[in-house]
Scaffold this motif. Sequence first.
Motif, PDB file in Angstrom:
ATOM      1  N   THR A 123      43.477  36.911  37.896  1.00 53.48           N
ATOM      2  CA  THR A 123      43.864  37.965  38.834  1.00 53.48           C
ATOM      3  C   THR A 123      42.736  38.976  39.045  1.00 53.48           C
ATOM      4  O   THR A 123      42.609  39.542  40.134  1.00 53.48           O
ATOM      5  N   THR A 124      41.918  39.210  38.023  1.00 51.72           N
ATOM      6  CA  THR A 124      40.815  40.161  38.181  1.00 51.72           C
ATOM      7  C   THR A 124      39.780  39.633  39.162  1.00 51.72           C
ATOM      8  O   THR A 124      39.311  40.359  40.056  1.00 51.72           O
ATOM      9  N   VAL A 125      39.426  38.367  39.049  1.00 49.87           N
ATOM     10  CA  VAL A 125      38.430  37.782  39.952  1.00 49.87           C
ATOM     11  C   VAL A 125      38.907  37.871  41.398  1.00 49.87           C
ATOM     12  O   VAL A 125      38.149  38.285  42.290  1.00 49.87           O
ATOM     13  N   ILE A 126      40.154  37.498  41.646  1.00 48.60           N
ATOM     14  CA  ILE A 126      40.629  37.517  43.026  1.00 48.60           C
ATOM     15  C   ILE A 126      40.668  38.939  43.570  1.00 48.60           C
ATOM     16  O   ILE A 126      40.357  39.185  44.732  1.00 48.60           O
ATOM     17  N   SER A 127      41.001  39.915  42.742  1.00 42.15           N
ATOM     18  CA  SER A 127      41.045  41.296  43.220  1.00 42.15           C
ATOM     19  C   SER A 127      39.647  41.788  43.585  1.00 42.15           C
ATOM     20  O   SER A 127      39.471  42.515  44.574  1.00 42.15           O
ATOM     21  N   TYR A 128      38.634  41.389  42.821  1.00 40.17           N
ATOM     22  CA  TYR A 128      37.260  41.787  43.134  1.00 40.17           C
ATOM     23  C   TYR A 128      36.748  41.089  44.395  1.00 40.17           C
ATOM     24  O   TYR A 128      36.021  41.686  45.198  1.00 40.17           O
ATOM     25  N   LEU A 129      37.091  39.830  44.577  1.00 39.70           N
ATOM     26  CA  LEU A 129      36.666  39.132  45.786  1.00 39.70           C
ATOM     27  C   LEU A 129      37.299  39.749  47.025  1.00 39.70           C
ATOM     28  O   LEU A 129      36.615  40.006  48.031  1.00 39.70           O
ATOM     29  N   LEU A 130      38.592  40.011  46.973  1.00 40.86           N
ATOM     30  CA  LEU A 130      39.258  40.620  48.130  1.00 40.86           C
ATOM     31  C   LEU A 130      38.732  42.026  48.393  1.00 40.86           C
ATOM     32  O   LEU A 130      38.718  42.495  49.535  1.00 40.86           O
ATOM     33  N   ASP A 131      38.266  42.693  47.354  1.00 37.41           N
ATOM     34  CA  ASP A 131      37.718  44.036  47.507  1.00 37.41           C
ATOM     35  C   ASP A 131      36.404  44.042  48.280  1.00 37.41           C
ATOM     36  O   ASP A 131      35.973  45.094  48.764  1.00 37.41           O
ATOM     37  N   GLN A 132      35.761  42.897  48.416  1.00 41.38           N
ATOM     38  CA  GLN A 132      34.518  42.830  49.186  1.00 41.38           C
ATOM     39  C   GLN A 132      34.769  42.946  50.684  1.00 41.38           C
ATOM     40  O   GLN A 132      33.827  43.135  51.457  1.00 41.38           O
ATOM     41  N   ASP A 133      36.019  42.835  51.089  1.00 38.07           N
ATOM     42  CA  ASP A 133      36.391  42.915  52.505  1.00 38.07           C
ATOM     43  C   ASP A 133      36.643  44.371  52.883  1.00 38.07           C
ATOM     44  O   ASP A 133      37.581  44.990  52.375  1.00 38.07           O
ATOM     45  N   PRO A 134      35.838  44.952  53.760  1.00 42.73           N
ATOM     46  CA  PRO A 134      36.029  46.363  54.124  1.00 42.73           C
ATOM     47  C   PRO A 134      37.336  46.636  54.853  1.00 42.73           C
ATOM     48  O   PRO A 134      37.740  47.796  54.984  1.00 42.73           O
TER      49      PRO A 134
END
Length: 394
Positions: free
Chosen positions: A99-110
């Motif tokens: 869940t941490t990895v997916i949250s960081y990846l989605l956070d790259q989207d402005p």
Amino acid sequence: MSDFDAISTPDDVLKLASQRTNLVDIDSDSWREGLAIVLDELNTSPAFTPAGRERIIDDAAKALERRLTVHGYIQKHPEVLETPIERPLFTLGMPRTGTTVISYLLDQDPNRRSLLHWECMTPVPPPTTSALRSDPRCLALLEEQKKILELVKQANMPLPHWEDADGPTECMFIHNQDFKGLSWDAFLATPRYARWLINDADMTSTYEYQKRYLQVLQSKAPGTWCLKMPSHSVHIESLLRVFPDARFIWAHRDPYKATGSLGNLLTLPKSMVLTPEAQSSMEWATNLKEQMSQHVARPLQTRKRIGDDRFFDMYYHEMMNDPMDVIRRIYDWAGDPLDAETETRMRDWLAAHPQDRFGKNAYTLEQYGLSVEELTPIFADYLDTFDIELEGAP
């Protein structure tokens, strides 16, 4: 004599938080019951070191400090509660499932709005969009973290979990201000608090508080919220009462591996506050089984009620093998565009954050008094429902 020695009741902790903030008005009493359980264990059990007891009380006071400041801001700016929170995206699942990895990846989207670690720690005044990662509070915490990571590196100590100050954090750190979050269980010696939280606590107040918290934060930095906490799984019906149009990314992993990994994750915080004797007599097996069983049973029940369409199934083995393929499928499911620039940022983040960059963690189920055979009945329905790749003996 320590300032914490005389603290024994929720009112004592509130008084300490009020002294630190010069604020006295708090929005409700919903936080009292959970804090009372924590304090009762602290004050009646020999399991805690003196420094450990002080740490937990200090954390409790800081949680109420944040609650006082959020309420104070709302009193001065009541209009923030008029802005809706629409179609938030929640990532949930068992702990230790990616869940941490997916949250960081989605956070790259402005185009997405994450709950950032630093702003969860110091939410008032809320930051503007342009200052989300340049606010002095963010930069100061980043500097503190650099020093911590240097010490960890020198000690050659593996870290099972890490959050950058300017990266997304868990909703847990809002929930703990209502004293209804498993982060408190991480520091306790018995399953008592976790059992109350899972079986008896009224989580509606917690999600209502989270909604107000998010409304404060989005007042200066709006966006569609992309949120994350594994134990949303346990409270998913309460979540839907407050966020009825929520959508879910359900992270799946070999439950035997995830259970051992959760035990490994909890070992560090418990070692920071408990005596060696208390650590050696922990009820690990009971607590881990009770928690993990509800992390799979409750979302399964809710999914049957609301249907499959509200869920995207994210498999850990697929995330490890081809994370960008998983991301593209998430965007297709959500009906959101994924532009080339955002995809590049995601790839760059993955390259800079390999899985074991803070050391490889080693653990077994046997360390926590468990076995695959004992856990098999607990996870039978879950494994029958989803195509989960087993990873071998944890």
